[in-house]
Design a protein around this motif. Structure first.
Motif, PDB file in Angstrom:
ATOM      1  N   THR A  20      12.726  11.400   1.790  1.00  0.00           N
ATOM      2  CA  THR A  20      12.431  12.800   1.460  1.00  0.00           C
ATOM      3  C   THR A  20      11.041  13.146   1.987  1.00  0.00           C
ATOM      4  N   ASP A  21      10.809  14.422   2.181  1.00  0.00           N
ATOM      5  CA  ASP A  21       9.477  14.877   2.597  1.00  0.00           C
ATOM      6  C   ASP A  21       8.439  14.554   1.529  1.00  0.00           C
ATOM      7  N   ASP A  22       8.809  14.683   0.243  1.00  0.00           N
ATOM      8  CA  ASP A  22       7.879  14.366  -0.847  1.00  0.00           C
ATOM      9  C   ASP A  22       7.463  12.902  -0.826  1.00  0.00           C
ATOM     10  N   ALA A  23       8.405  11.999  -0.543  1.00  0.00           N
ATOM     11  CA  ALA A  23       8.072  10.573  -0.487  1.00  0.00           C
ATOM     12  C   ALA A  23       7.058  10.299   0.624  1.00  0.00           C
ATOM     13  N   LEU A  24       7.231  10.926   1.772  1.00  0.00           N
ATOM     14  CA  LEU A  24       6.293  10.762   2.882  1.00  0.00           C
ATOM     15  C   LEU A  24       4.926  11.337   2.524  1.00  0.00           C
ATOM     16  N   MET A  25       4.891  12.519   1.951  1.00  0.00           N
ATOM     17  CA  MET A  25       3.615  13.150   1.585  1.00  0.00           C
ATOM     18  C   MET A  25       2.887  12.330   0.525  1.00  0.00           C
ATOM     19  N   ASN A  26       3.620  11.799  -0.459  1.00  0.00           N
ATOM     20  CA  ASN A  26       2.990  10.962  -1.490  1.00  0.00           C
ATOM     21  C   ASN A  26       2.393   9.704  -0.882  1.00  0.00           C
ATOM     22  N   PHE A  27       3.098   9.093   0.070  1.00  0.00           N
ATOM     23  CA  PHE A  27       2.581   7.908   0.746  1.00  0.00           C
ATOM     24  C   PHE A  27       1.316   8.245   1.527  1.00  0.00           C
ATOM     25  N   ARG A  28       1.329   9.344   2.276  1.00  0.00           N
ATOM     26  CA  ARG A  28       0.164   9.740   3.075  1.00  0.00           C
ATOM     27  C   ARG A  28      -1.047  10.062   2.203  1.00  0.00           C
ATOM     28  N   ARG A  29      -0.827  10.622   1.022  1.00  0.00           N
ATOM     29  CA  ARG A  29      -1.925  10.998   0.127  1.00  0.00           C
ATOM     30  C   ARG A  29      -2.421   9.839  -0.721  1.00  0.00           C
ATOM     31  N   SER A  30      -1.646   8.773  -0.812  1.00  0.00           N
ATOM     32  CA  SER A  30      -2.018   7.637  -1.659  1.00  0.00           C
ATOM     33  C   SER A  30      -3.127   6.824  -1.000  1.00  0.00           C
ATOM     34  N   PRO A  31      -3.835   5.997  -1.780  1.00  0.00           N
ATOM     35  CA  PRO A  31      -4.859   5.135  -1.187  1.00  0.00           C
ATOM     36  C   PRO A  31      -4.277   3.995  -0.353  1.00  0.00           C
ATOM     37  N   GLY A  32      -2.954   3.799  -0.381  1.00  0.00           N
ATOM     38  CA  GLY A  32      -2.309   2.822   0.487  1.00  0.00           C
ATOM     39  C   GLY A  32      -2.068   1.456  -0.119  1.00  0.00           C
ATOM     40  N   TRP A  33      -2.351   1.285  -1.398  1.00  0.00           N
ATOM     41  CA  TRP A  33      -2.154  -0.014  -2.040  1.00  0.00           C
ATOM     42  C   TRP A  33      -0.740  -0.140  -2.580  1.00  0.00           C
ATOM     43  N   ALA A  34      -0.160  -1.326  -2.460  1.00  0.00           N
ATOM     44  CA  ALA A  34       1.156  -1.614  -3.020  1.00  0.00           C
ATOM     45  C   ALA A  34       1.142  -3.037  -3.558  1.00  0.00           C
ATOM     46  N   ALA A  35       1.926  -3.267  -4.598  1.00  0.00           N
ATOM     47  CA  ALA A  35       2.063  -4.602  -5.177  1.00  0.00           C
ATOM     48  C   ALA A  35       3.516  -5.034  -5.046  1.00  0.00           C
ATOM     49  N   SER A  36       3.729  -6.344  -4.939  1.00  0.00           N
ATOM     50  CA  SER A  36       5.096  -6.835  -4.812  1.00  0.00           C
ATOM     51  C   SER A  36       5.204  -8.253  -5.347  1.00  0.00           C
ATOM     52  N   ALA A  37       6.427  -8.660  -5.545  1.00  0.00           N
ATOM     53  CA  ALA A  37       6.755 -10.040  -5.898  1.00  0.00           C
ATOM     54  C   ALA A  37       7.917 -10.443  -5.016  1.00  0.00           C
ATOM     55  N   ASN A  38       7.927 -11.696  -4.552  1.00  0.00           N
ATOM     56  CA  ASN A  38       9.016 -12.095  -3.670  1.00  0.00           C
ATOM     57  C   ASN A  38       9.255 -13.589  -3.671  1.00  0.00           C
ATOM     58  N   ILE A  39      10.437 -13.930  -3.234  1.00  0.00           N
ATOM     59  CA  ILE A  39      10.839 -15.295  -2.925  1.00  0.00           C
ATOM     60  C   ILE A  39      11.288 -15.247  -1.470  1.00  0.00           C
ATOM     61  N   GLU A  40      10.781 -16.161  -0.637  1.00  0.00           N
ATOM     62  CA  GLU A  40      11.072 -16.047   0.784  1.00  0.00           C
ATOM     63  C   GLU A  40      11.103 -17.397   1.475  1.00  0.00           C
ATOM     64  N   TYR A  41      11.756 -17.398   2.618  1.00  0.00           N
ATOM     65  CA  TYR A  41      11.684 -18.547   3.515  1.00  0.00           C
ATOM     66  C   TYR A  41      11.798 -18.040   4.940  1.00  0.00           C
ATOM     67  N   ALA A  42      11.242 -18.800   5.857  1.00  0.00           N
ATOM     68  CA  ALA A  42      11.352 -18.494   7.277  1.00  0.00           C
ATOM     69  C   ALA A  42      11.459 -19.811   8.028  1.00  0.00           C
ATOM     70  N   THR A  43      12.382 -19.883   8.953  1.00  0.00           N
ATOM     71  CA  THR A  43      12.522 -21.015   9.856  1.00  0.00           C
ATOM     72  C   THR A  43      12.503 -20.447  11.271  1.00  0.00           C
ATOM     73  N   PRO A  44      12.400 -21.292  12.278  1.00  0.00           N
ATOM     74  CA  PRO A  44      12.422 -20.746  13.639  1.00  0.00           C
ATOM     75  C   PRO A  44      13.708 -19.972  13.958  1.00  0.00           C
ATOM     76  N   GLU A  45      14.805 -20.261  13.239  1.00  0.00           N
ATOM     77  CA  GLU A  45      16.072 -19.593  13.519  1.00  0.00           C
ATOM     78  C   GLU A  45      16.293 -18.320  12.706  1.00  0.00           C
ATOM     79  N   ARG A  46      15.766 -18.256  11.481  1.00  0.00           N
ATOM     80  CA  ARG A  46      15.994 -17.078  10.636  1.00  0.00           C
ATOM     81  C   ARG A  46      15.021 -17.053   9.474  1.00  0.00           C
ATOM     82  N   GLY A  47      14.993 -15.941   8.773  1.00  0.00           N
ATOM     83  CA  GLY A  47      14.167 -15.798   7.581  1.00  0.00           C
ATOM     84  C   GLY A  47      14.812 -14.822   6.620  1.00  0.00           C
TER      85      GLY A  47
END
Length: 98
Positions: free
Chosen positions: A31-58
């Motif tokens: 949405t246009d509002d989502a883009l405008m909110n992102f542009r006006r924000s200070p740019g910080w985001a927090a996340s949590a994840n579980i991940e792996y990466a190998t030469p073939e895939r991630g």
């Protein structure tokens, strides 16, 4: 339907992790509002994840405040390296001005 801006990201993480990984991602603002909110924000985001990466895939199972709190879709691609981990992350998006 067009690229609007380019951003660089700086990421810090804490948790159990080992290895090195490289990847790219793109954010789609539904949405246009989502883009405008992102542009006006200070740019910080927090996340949590579980991940792996190998030469073939991630794979990553993650939740991030940018995509969880507004109509934004994140797509990760081009993962490479050798890494496994479960982390809490902080990301700072900074607009690249041409």
């Amino acid at each position: 339907g067009v690229t609007v801006d380019y951003y660089s990201t700086t990421k810090a993480s804490a948790g159990l992790q080992i290895g090195a990984q490289q990847y790219a991602h793109v954010l789609f603002f539904m949405t246009d509002d989502a883009l405008m909110n992102f542009r006006r924000s200070p740019g910080w985001a927090a996340s949590a994840n579980i991940e792996y990466a190998t030469p073939e895939r991630g794979e990553t199972l993650a939740a991030e405040t940018t995509t969880s709190l507004s109509p934004v879709i994140a797509v990760v691609f081009g993962q490479s390296g050798l890494r496994v981990g479960a982390t809490l992350d902080g990301v700072k998006y900074s607009r690249i001005i041409p």
